[in-house]
Design a protein around this motif. Structure first.
Motif: not given
Length: 150
Positions: A34-45, A111-115
């Motif tokens: 989840d931490a990696v997916i959350l980081a990738l979501g922030a980078m994607a934004q 956050a939930a969508l990013g995860r």
């Protein structure tokens, strides 16, 4: 034409996202997926706000043998050019308390969508968050988290 699986990152298996631009730089790593997916979501934004995209190879421990690597394949993030969203477009004329509650619902949904790997524009998230109560927003976030395979 056959494509080969890239070489796994050095070291013990853990969740890793690596750039695919030839440098194979580790751009996110953690013992938790989840931490990696959350980081990738922030980078994607960030990439999407610039109208850019990036691709990352996702690696993690194998489900059946944790000492072996599992390759999840490359995923592309960002890309969609997002327009600047004004406060009036997202939530017109809210009191300070209502604005805080709305911001919390937006943050919870984003956050939930990013995860789960879904990137959405602020206006799309706002259109969902606006009519919901905080309890309903929490329930949707819990459903998204439970539906996401670890």
């Amino acid at each position: 034409m056959t494509t080969s699986t890239p070489t796994p990152p050095p070291g013990a298996p853990r969740f890793v996202a690596m750039s695919t631009d030839g440098s194979r730089t580790v751009i996110a790593e953690s013992p938790a997926r989840d931490a990696v997916i959350l980081a990738l979501g922030a980078m994607a934004q960030t990439a999407a706000s610039r109208g850019e995209e990036f691709t990352a190879d996702l690696w993690g421990p194998s489900n059946d043998l944790p000492a072996r690597w599992r390759y999840d394949g490359p995923k592309t993030f960002g890309g969609a050019t997002r327009s600047v969203v004004t406060t009036e477009e997202v939530a017109p004329a809210l009191t300070a308390r209502d604005q805080r509650e709305f911001d919390q619902r937006m943050q919870m949904l984003s956050a939930a969508l990013g995860r789960v790997g879904i990137t959405a524009t602020a206006t799309a998230v706002a259109s969902v968050a606006r009519p919901l109560s905080t309890a309903s927003t929490r329930q949707i976030a819990q459903w998204l988290n439970s539906a996401h395979p670890q």
